[in-house]
Design a protein around this motif. Structure first.
Motif, mmCIF file in Angstrom:
data_model
loop_
_atom_site.group_PDB
_atom_site.id
_atom_site.type_symbol
_atom_site.label_atom_id
_atom_site.label_comp_id
_atom_site.label_asym_id
_atom_site.label_seq_id
_atom_site.Cartn_x
_atom_site.Cartn_y
_atom_site.Cartn_z
ATOM 1 N N TYR A 37 47.472 -33.132 -90.603
ATOM 2 C CA TYR A 37 48.848 -33.018 -90.133
ATOM 3 C C TYR A 37 49.018 -31.646 -89.494
ATOM 4 C CZ TYR A 37 50.316 -36.994 -93.071
ATOM 5 O OH TYR A 37 50.475 -38.233 -93.634
ATOM 6 N N ARG A 38 50.104 -31.489 -88.743
ATOM 7 C CA ARG A 38 50.461 -30.174 -88.223
ATOM 8 C C ARG A 38 51.967 -30.027 -88.211
ATOM 9 N NH1 ARG A 38 48.515 -30.852 -81.885
ATOM 10 N NH2 ARG A 38 50.117 -32.361 -81.252
ATOM 11 N N VAL A 63 46.796 -36.253 -78.872
ATOM 12 C CA VAL A 63 45.499 -35.597 -79.064
ATOM 13 C C VAL A 63 44.322 -36.515 -78.753
ATOM 14 C CG1 VAL A 63 46.537 -34.132 -80.847
ATOM 15 C CG2 VAL A 63 45.149 -36.115 -81.527
ATOM 16 N N LYS A 64 44.595 -37.756 -78.423
ATOM 17 C CA LYS A 64 43.506 -38.700 -78.134
ATOM 18 C C LYS A 64 42.659 -38.193 -76.976
ATOM 19 C CE LYS A 64 45.547 -42.987 -79.872
ATOM 20 N NZ LYS A 64 46.145 -44.302 -79.515
ATOM 21 N N GLY A 65 41.351 -38.252 -77.168
ATOM 22 C CA GLY A 65 40.431 -37.783 -76.149
ATOM 23 C C GLY A 65 40.142 -36.301 -76.217
ATOM 24 N N ARG A 66 40.903 -35.564 -77.034
ATOM 25 C CA ARG A 66 40.692 -34.119 -77.165
ATOM 26 C C ARG A 66 40.242 -33.729 -78.580
ATOM 27 N NH1 ARG A 66 44.817 -30.657 -76.722
ATOM 28 N NH2 ARG A 66 46.412 -32.131 -77.439
ATOM 29 N N GLU A 88 50.960 -26.350 -76.750
ATOM 30 C CA GLU A 88 51.738 -27.242 -77.625
ATOM 31 C C GLU A 88 50.974 -27.701 -78.861
ATOM 32 O OE1 GLU A 88 51.256 -27.571 -74.323
ATOM 33 O OE2 GLU A 88 51.056 -29.702 -73.748
ATOM 34 N N ASP A 89 49.697 -27.365 -78.950
ATOM 35 C CA ASP A 89 48.929 -27.639 -80.170
ATOM 36 C C ASP A 89 49.138 -26.548 -81.224
ATOM 37 O OD1 ASP A 89 46.291 -28.750 -78.039
ATOM 38 O OD2 ASP A 89 47.660 -30.027 -79.197
ATOM 39 N N VAL A 113 46.876 -22.392 -86.307
ATOM 40 C CA VAL A 113 46.213 -22.505 -85.005
ATOM 41 C C VAL A 113 47.206 -22.040 -83.947
ATOM 42 C CG1 VAL A 113 45.273 -24.072 -83.270
ATOM 43 C CG2 VAL A 113 44.673 -24.364 -85.686
ATOM 44 N N THR A 114 46.815 -21.059 -83.155
ATOM 45 C CA THR A 114 47.665 -20.534 -82.092
ATOM 46 C C THR A 114 46.909 -20.630 -80.781
ATOM 47 O OG1 THR A 114 48.745 -19.011 -83.621
ATOM 48 C CG2 THR A 114 49.006 -18.578 -81.272
ATOM 49 N N VAL A 115 47.510 -21.318 -79.824
ATOM 50 C CA VAL A 115 46.898 -21.475 -78.509
ATOM 51 C C VAL A 115 47.754 -20.698 -77.519
ATOM 52 C CG1 VAL A 115 46.058 -23.068 -76.758
ATOM 53 C CG2 VAL A 115 46.114 -23.769 -79.172
ATOM 54 N N SER A 116 47.200 -19.607 -77.021
ATOM 55 C CA SER A 116 47.977 -18.718 -76.154
ATOM 56 C C SER A 116 47.036 -17.868 -75.324
ATOM 57 C CB SER A 116 48.876 -17.819 -77.001
ATOM 58 O OG SER A 116 49.542 -16.873 -76.197
#
Length: 117
Positions: A37-38, A63-66, A88-89, A113-116
């Protein structure tokens, strides 16, 4: 004593990859359905991916495919391989263990998890 311990989170640039792990102890891991979960700030916790005791998998459409969920019953560990990450993840990612036949349900403490850029 049951413990689920997540690891592998961190800061990554958009397009990058991370692999999360969820190490379980105190349960017969191979019998449990496992979930990732997130929860992003200000949002509800959402189911990202699931894997049954038999190895069947499901993913939320975003998230499908990733993302790829997997498990290693010999190591009592579940994984989430996350590729092509997007801002956005960004969220705290939690693992959950569920044994439907007995209603047992356990959560980990989460990993950020931080995507930036």
């Amino acid at each position: 004593q049951v413990q689920l311990v997540e690891s592998g989170g961190g800061l990554v640039q958009p397009g990058g990859s991370l692999r999360l792990s969820c190490a379980a102890s105190g349960i017969i891991f191979r019998l449990y359905a496992m979930y990732w979960y997130r929860q992003a700030p200000g949002k509800q916790r959402e189911l990202v991916a699931a894997i049954t005791s038999g190895g069947s998998t499901n993913y939320v459409d975003s998230v499908k495919g990733r993302f790829t969920i997997s498990r290693d019953n010999a190591k009592n560990t579940m994984y989430l391989q996350m590729n092509s990450l997007k801002p956005e993840d960004t969220a705290v990612y939690y693992c959950r263990a569920h044994l439907p036949s007995h209603g047992y349900n356990y959560w980990g403490q989460g990993t950020q998890v931080t995507v930036s850029s």
